[in-house]
Write an enzyme that holds these catalytic residues in place. Structure first.
Site, mmCIF file in Angstrom:
data_model
loop_
_atom_site.group_PDB
_atom_site.id
_atom_site.type_symbol
_atom_site.label_atom_id
_atom_site.label_comp_id
_atom_site.label_asym_id
_atom_site.label_seq_id
_atom_site.Cartn_x
_atom_site.Cartn_y
_atom_site.Cartn_z
ATOM 1 N N GLU A 120 -1.720 -11.182 -1.980
ATOM 2 C CA GLU A 120 -1.824 -10.089 -2.883
ATOM 3 C C GLU A 120 -3.153 -9.457 -2.557
ATOM 4 O O GLU A 120 -3.339 -8.357 -2.260
ATOM 5 C CB GLU A 120 -1.627 -9.988 -4.432
ATOM 6 N N THR A 168 -0.800 0.180 -4.064
ATOM 7 C CA THR A 168 -1.583 -0.385 -5.333
ATOM 8 C C THR A 168 -3.034 -0.220 -5.033
ATOM 9 O O THR A 168 -3.937 0.116 -5.865
ATOM 10 C CB THR A 168 -1.078 -1.796 -5.410
HETATM 11 N N1 LIG Z 1 5.772 -8.651 2.719
HETATM 12 C C1 LIG Z 1 5.188 -7.476 2.421
HETATM 13 N N2 LIG Z 1 6.078 -6.471 1.700
HETATM 14 C C2 LIG Z 1 5.643 -5.561 1.120
HETATM 15 N N3 LIG Z 1 4.494 -4.741 1.509
HETATM 16 C C3 LIG Z 1 3.721 -5.547 2.224
HETATM 17 C C4 LIG Z 1 3.974 -6.729 2.714
HETATM 18 N N4 LIG Z 1 2.786 -7.594 3.245
HETATM 19 C C5 LIG Z 1 1.883 -6.237 3.415
HETATM 20 N N5 LIG Z 1 2.414 -5.383 2.617
HETATM 21 C C6 LIG Z 1 1.578 -4.037 2.580
HETATM 22 O O1 LIG Z 1 1.469 -3.905 1.194
HETATM 23 C C7 LIG Z 1 1.437 -2.715 0.852
HETATM 24 C C8 LIG Z 1 2.678 -2.388 -0.410
HETATM 25 O O2 LIG Z 1 2.159 -3.355 -1.473
HETATM 26 P P1 LIG Z 1 1.796 -2.631 -2.820
HETATM 27 O O3 LIG Z 1 1.003 -1.276 -2.354
HETATM 28 O O4 LIG Z 1 1.346 -3.436 -3.729
HETATM 29 O O5 LIG Z 1 3.075 -1.935 -3.289
HETATM 30 P P2 LIG Z 1 4.059 -2.434 -4.535
HETATM 31 O O6 LIG Z 1 3.738 -1.621 -5.606
HETATM 32 O O7 LIG Z 1 5.552 -2.271 -4.100
HETATM 33 O O8 LIG Z 1 3.769 -3.836 -4.483
HETATM 34 C C9 LIG Z 1 1.973 -1.751 1.834
HETATM 35 O O9 LIG Z 1 0.816 -1.082 2.360
HETATM 36 C C10 LIG Z 1 2.340 -2.944 2.846
HETATM 37 O O10 LIG Z 1 1.947 -2.331 4.195
HETATM 38 N N1 LIG Z 2 -1.770 -4.946 -12.116
HETATM 39 C C1 LIG Z 2 -1.711 -4.267 -10.947
HETATM 40 C C2 LIG Z 2 -0.105 -4.368 -10.721
HETATM 41 C C3 LIG Z 2 0.365 -3.802 -9.384
HETATM 42 O O1 LIG Z 2 1.681 -3.744 -9.218
HETATM 43 P P1 LIG Z 2 2.483 -3.182 -7.976
HETATM 44 O O2 LIG Z 2 3.952 -3.390 -8.415
HETATM 45 O O3 LIG Z 2 2.255 -1.698 -8.189
HETATM 46 O O4 LIG Z 2 1.981 -3.739 -6.871
HETATM 47 C C4 LIG Z 2 -2.114 -2.974 -11.082
HETATM 48 O O5 LIG Z 2 -1.722 -2.175 -11.729
HETATM 49 O O6 LIG Z 2 -3.085 -2.771 -9.956
#
Ligand SMILES: Nc1ncnc2c1ncn2[C@@H]1O[C@H](COP(=O)(O)OP(=O)(O)O)[C@@H](O)[C@H]1O
Ligand SMILES: N[C@@H](CCOP(=O)(O)O)C(=O)O
Length: 291
Positions: A120, A168
């Protein structure tokens, strides 16, 4: 070869920024790993075009590096990226459990949470574990710097995912760096109420504790139609509504059997705001599972 299914998750739950997380029964990622001399990644499924196959930029690849477990990793995405439903975490969690099994490392689920959180960190800039904890352990989880607490809760919910993209990393930039003492006191009260509700499987208590505060509420403005969606969900019988994770998904807690009417109300409100959306009437689910 090992294949693992890891669920979508809803983090923060209003009053528990970077602490609370909930595993959802659906949707989910499925990750298949095979030993290899170096890590390669293949992504299929929803939003694959937005997900890097470079191992250093993919949460599953970062986990393989953390575990020193090179593998060919096939990720079938069921959780849309940038959804607020723990998309990046689902892949990280599935990869951690799968590689731990493939290489027979014997790490505990809590140890795997810390490994997956490093995945993450690669995408959001911080190793927040509030998505990977429920994605691995299932149920409702409470994450602190020292430990992870898990409860097998059974609460009906609806996750409503609008066709809006909120990363995020970007959403973490809008969070205020401090809160007033009065707000801290009310947020602790909400968090305690929500936790009691999870232990009692009481959707009324969980809903009361789901209130957004200035940390999580800062993201409401990134979700077109949020206020109307919240009011419609509450009018349709939801006991509480909050931004799911960093958004744009919106989470509603429901009374038993109330998911479909709440889901319809949320979809109608997003439609009236000019936003396409999909709803997942679901409940609290299990964690990552070897298939
Ligand atoms: N295995 C993966 N699955 C999804 N997103 C990924 C992965 N690896 C890297 N990423 C990157 O992470 C971002 C999505 O994560 P995030 O913003 O935390 O979305 P979510 O809120 O759905 O977790 C995108 O920019 C994506 O390119
Ligand atoms: N505590 C984090 C949780 C992010 O959750 P996601 O499902 O959007 O990846 C934040 O609030 O930044």
């Amino acid at each position: 070869m090992v294949t693992v299914r890891a669920p979508a998750t809803s983090a923060n739950l209003g009053s528990g920024f970077d602490v609370f997380g909930l595993a959802l029964e659906r949707p989910a990622d499925v990750v298949r790993v095979e030993r290899a001399d170096e890590t390669t990644i293949e992504v299929t499924g929803v939003g694959r075009q937005y997900i890097p196959e470079n191992p250093a930029k993919n949460t599953a690849g970062v986990v393989a590096e953390e575990l020193d477990a090179p593998a060919h990793i096939e990720i079938n995405k069921g959780v849309r990226p940038s959804s607020g439903l723990g998309s990046s975490a689902a892949s990280a969690a599935a990869a951690a459990v799968a590689l731990n099994e493939l290489y027979d490392r014997g790490l505990t689920p809590t140890e795997l949470v810390r490994v997956a959180a490093e995945g993450e960190a690669a995408v959001s800039g911080e190793a927040h574990a509030d998505n990977v904890a429920p994605a691995i352990l299932g149920g409702f989880t409470i994450v602190t710097d020292e430990d992870v607490t898990q409860v097998d809760a059974s609460i009906p919910v609806v996750a409503c995912l609008p066709e809006i993209v909120v990363s995020t990393r970007d959403a973490r930039q809008v969070v205020p760096q401090s809160v007033e003492i009065d707000e801290l006191v009310s947020t602790v009260g909400d968090a305690a109420t929500l936790t009691a509700g999870m232990f009692r499987n009481d959707p009324e208590l969980v809903g009361k504790g789901l209130r957004n505060n200035s940390l999580t509420g800062a993201r409401e403005s990134l979700i077109k139609g949020f206020d109307a969606v919240r009011e419609s969900a509450l009018s349709a019988g939801a006991t509480g509504v909050a931004v799911s994770g960093a958004g744009p998904s919106v989470l509603a807690v429901c009374r038993e059997g109330g998911q479909s009417s709440v889901a319809s109300a949320m979809l109608d409100a997003f439609f009236d705001a000019g936003v396409e959306a999909r709803a997942y009437p679901t409940s609290v689910g299990s964690g990552a599972a070897i298939l």
